[in-house]
Design a protein around this motif. Structure first.
Motif, PDB file in Angstrom:
ATOM      1  N   LYS A 116      40.573  42.443  28.471  1.00 55.64           N
ATOM      2  CA  LYS A 116      41.779  41.608  28.586  1.00 55.64           C
ATOM      3  C   LYS A 116      41.552  40.454  29.556  1.00 55.64           C
ATOM      4  N   ALA A 117      40.787  40.705  30.601  1.00 54.56           N
ATOM      5  CA  ALA A 117      40.590  39.683  31.632  1.00 54.56           C
ATOM      6  C   ALA A 117      39.709  38.537  31.145  1.00 54.56           C
ATOM      7  N   GLU A 118      38.665  38.867  30.366  1.00 52.94           N
ATOM      8  CA  GLU A 118      37.648  37.871  30.014  1.00 52.94           C
ATOM      9  C   GLU A 118      38.203  36.657  29.274  1.00 52.94           C
ATOM     10  N   PRO A 119      38.975  36.821  28.187  1.00 51.43           N
ATOM     11  CA  PRO A 119      39.464  35.617  27.485  1.00 51.43           C
ATOM     12  C   PRO A 119      40.396  34.755  28.344  1.00 51.43           C
ATOM     13  N   LEU A 120      41.150  35.400  29.216  1.00 48.58           N
ATOM     14  CA  LEU A 120      42.038  34.632  30.096  1.00 48.58           C
ATOM     15  C   LEU A 120      41.242  33.857  31.136  1.00 48.58           C
ATOM     16  N   ALA A 121      40.202  34.484  31.667  1.00 48.83           N
ATOM     17  CA  ALA A 121      39.342  33.808  32.640  1.00 48.83           C
ATOM     18  C   ALA A 121      38.644  32.613  31.993  1.00 48.83           C
ATOM     19  N   GLU A 122      38.212  32.779  30.750  1.00 50.80           N
ATOM     20  CA  GLU A 122      37.569  31.679  30.030  1.00 50.80           C
ATOM     21  C   GLU A 122      38.550  30.527  29.798  1.00 50.80           C
ATOM     22  N   MET A 123      39.776  30.869  29.449  1.00 47.25           N
ATOM     23  CA  MET A 123      40.793  29.835  29.236  1.00 47.25           C
ATOM     24  C   MET A 123      41.065  29.054  30.515  1.00 47.25           C
ATOM     25  N   LEU A 124      41.150  29.762  31.633  1.00 43.14           N
ATOM     26  CA  LEU A 124      41.393  29.112  32.919  1.00 43.14           C
ATOM     27  C   LEU A 124      40.224  28.227  33.326  1.00 43.14           C
ATOM     28  N   ALA A 125      39.014  28.711  33.091  1.00 41.94           N
ATOM     29  CA  ALA A 125      37.830  27.940  33.449  1.00 41.94           C
ATOM     30  C   ALA A 125      37.726  26.684  32.596  1.00 41.94           C
ATOM     31  N   LYS A 126      38.093  26.827  31.335  1.00 39.73           N
ATOM     32  CA  LYS A 126      38.039  25.690  30.409  1.00 39.73           C
ATOM     33  C   LYS A 126      39.039  24.594  30.807  1.00 39.73           C
ATOM     34  N   ASN A 127      40.191  25.032  31.296  1.00 37.47           N
ATOM     35  CA  ASN A 127      41.246  24.065  31.640  1.00 37.47           C
ATOM     36  C   ASN A 127      41.133  23.541  33.066  1.00 37.47           C
ATOM     37  N   LYS A 128      40.211  24.113  33.846  1.00 36.51           N
ATOM     38  CA  LYS A 128      40.064  23.691  35.241  1.00 36.51           C
ATOM     39  C   LYS A 128      39.518  22.264  35.297  1.00 36.51           C
ATOM     40  N   ALA A 149      55.293  36.134  28.937  1.00 36.08           N
ATOM     41  CA  ALA A 149      55.159  34.680  29.074  1.00 36.08           C
ATOM     42  C   ALA A 149      53.955  34.170  28.299  1.00 36.08           C
ATOM     43  N   LEU A 150      52.874  34.904  28.377  1.00 35.12           N
ATOM     44  CA  LEU A 150      51.653  34.498  27.683  1.00 35.12           C
ATOM     45  C   LEU A 150      51.803  34.632  26.168  1.00 35.12           C
ATOM     46  N   GLN A 151      52.585  35.611  25.745  1.00 33.03           N
ATOM     47  CA  GLN A 151      52.859  35.738  24.314  1.00 33.03           C
ATOM     48  C   GLN A 151      53.674  34.547  23.808  1.00 33.03           C
ATOM     49  N   ALA A 152      54.584  34.079  24.633  1.00 35.65           N
ATOM     50  CA  ALA A 152      55.417  32.934  24.253  1.00 35.65           C
ATOM     51  C   ALA A 152      54.628  31.628  24.277  1.00 35.65           C
ATOM     52  N   ASP A 153      53.730  31.505  25.259  1.00 37.53           N
ATOM     53  CA  ASP A 153      52.945  30.274  25.429  1.00 37.53           C
ATOM     54  C   ASP A 153      51.535  30.662  25.871  1.00 37.53           C
ATOM     55  N   GLY A 154      50.628  30.706  24.897  1.00 35.60           N
ATOM     56  CA  GLY A 154      49.271  31.163  25.161  1.00 35.60           C
ATOM     57  C   GLY A 154      48.474  30.299  26.110  1.00 35.60           C
ATOM     58  N   ASP A 155      48.968  29.089  26.420  1.00 42.14           N
ATOM     59  CA  ASP A 155      48.261  28.183  27.326  1.00 42.14           C
ATOM     60  C   ASP A 155      48.868  28.154  28.728  1.00 42.14           C
ATOM     61  N   ASN A 156      49.783  29.067  28.996  1.00 41.44           N
ATOM     62  CA  ASN A 156      50.467  29.042  30.289  1.00 41.44           C
ATOM     63  C   ASN A 156      49.566  29.603  31.386  1.00 41.44           C
ATOM     64  N   GLU A 157      49.025  28.713  32.203  1.00 35.22           N
ATOM     65  CA  GLU A 157      48.085  29.128  33.247  1.00 35.22           C
ATOM     66  C   GLU A 157      48.774  29.911  34.371  1.00 35.22           C
ATOM     67  N   ASP A 158      50.052  29.615  34.609  1.00 38.18           N
ATOM     68  CA  ASP A 158      50.770  30.324  35.668  1.00 38.18           C
ATOM     69  C   ASP A 158      50.973  31.799  35.323  1.00 38.18           C
ATOM     70  N   ALA A 159      50.957  32.104  34.045  1.00 32.27           N
ATOM     71  CA  ALA A 159      51.021  33.507  33.610  1.00 32.27           C
ATOM     72  C   ALA A 159      49.623  34.108  33.538  1.00 32.27           C
ATOM     73  N   ALA A 160      48.643  33.297  33.115  1.00 31.25           N
ATOM     74  CA  ALA A 160      47.281  33.810  32.924  1.00 31.25           C
ATOM     75  C   ALA A 160      46.623  34.203  34.249  1.00 31.25           C
ATOM     76  N   LEU A 161      46.828  33.404  35.297  1.00 31.34           N
ATOM     77  CA  LEU A 161      46.138  33.654  36.561  1.00 31.34           C
ATOM     78  C   LEU A 161      46.481  35.017  37.176  1.00 31.34           C
ATOM     79  N   PRO A 162      47.761  35.366  37.344  1.00 27.88           N
ATOM     80  CA  PRO A 162      48.044  36.695  37.911  1.00 27.88           C
ATOM     81  C   PRO A 162      47.585  37.831  36.994  1.00 27.88           C
ATOM     82  N   LEU A 163      47.551  37.564  35.678  1.00 25.17           N
ATOM     83  CA  LEU A 163      47.098  38.603  34.754  1.00 25.17           C
ATOM     84  C   LEU A 163      45.588  38.819  34.861  1.00 25.17           C
TER      85      LEU A 163
END
Length: 251
Positions: free
Chosen positions: A237-249, A211-225
């Motif tokens: 692997k966790a750090e860039p996703l955590a940063e993306m989530l924090a940025k979009n919060k 899902a994240l490969q298809a849509d790099g901004d998909n938070e519903d996929a990023a959070l469980p990952l």
């Protein structure tokens, strides 16, 4: 019985948008001609005026029925009748005419569409999910990538708590979907189903990653990952996703 005069008169009434006069001209033309195909064409033109210009569904149906009386294998008239009865919420008659189209047509896409629409009528109007599922499966046999059919079968499987079958339809649906964001949404749903209903955690993680490969901004996929990678100490692997989530919060 002057053919050219009838046709010229009909053209005039069409241009003037005098619909009732046009229908009267069609009626006179139908009574005057002995040509079977001409009668069919004129009844078809009459039906279109009733349906599209006068919003008179009943008389449009009568005109198409006249075509079927002349030629009971006329697919265009049968399909038009199916749509008009569907519009009237007469599911039984709509299904009858769609079935006749499906039996007669040599067009594979049209047959798929008929089976799908029959399934929808059976499911939503008549509440017969057993028969609906059968028609959806018939559509899928002809076109395994027919997205509306896959979506309908997925809903039936989820409502029946048949999680294996629901996962199979979801997987088939996402593989047949080209739009990246839609595919990502389906993969997230597949991940949740595998994790929460089937206990297939590794396959769920795989779905979230796709899902994240298809849509790099998909938070519903990023959070469980993020939770998965943090739990398994995969910090790179966790750090860039955590940063993306924090940025979009939201602040």
């Amino acid at each position: 019985t002057h053919e050219a005069a009838f046709e010229s008169l009909e053209r005039c009434y069409r241009r003037l948008r005098q619909w009732h006069d046009l229908i009267n001209a069609y009626d006179r033309h139908i009574n005057a001609t002995l040509d079977r195909q001409k009668k069919i064409d004129l009844y078809g033109a009459t039906a279109k005026v009733y349906a599209e210009e006068l919003s008179d569904t009943e008389r449009a149906i009568d005109a198409y029925l006249n075509i079927v009386d002349i030629e009971d294998t006329n697919i265009a008239a049968l399909e038009a009748l199916a749509k008009l009865y569907e519009k009237q919420s007469d599911a039984a008659k709509s299904i009858d005419y769609m079935t006749r189209v499906a039996d007669l047509t040599a067009d594979g896409k049209q047959r798929v569409e008929m089976y799908y629409r029959i399934g929808k009528q059976l499911d939503e109007k008549l509440g017969d999910r057993v028969q609906a599922q059968e028609r959806f499966e018939m559509a899928l046999d002809l076109d395994p990538a027919h997205l509306p059919t896959l979506a309908s079968l997925r809903v039936i499987a989820i409502d029946a708590a048949d999680w294996d079958r629901a996962a199979r339809y979801l997987d088939q649906e996402q593989m047949s979907t080209e739009a990246p964001r839609t595919r990502a949404r389906l993969l997230v749903e597949l991940g949740k189903l595998r994790d929460e209903m089937l206990g297939e955690h590794d396959l769920a993680v795989q779905a979230y990653e796709l899902a994240l490969q298809a849509d790099g901004d998909n938070e519903d996929a990023a959070l469980p990952l993020v939770n998965e990678y943090a739990g398994t100490q995969q910090w790179t692997k966790a750090e860039p996703l955590a940063e993306m989530l924090a940025k979009n919060k939201p602040s």
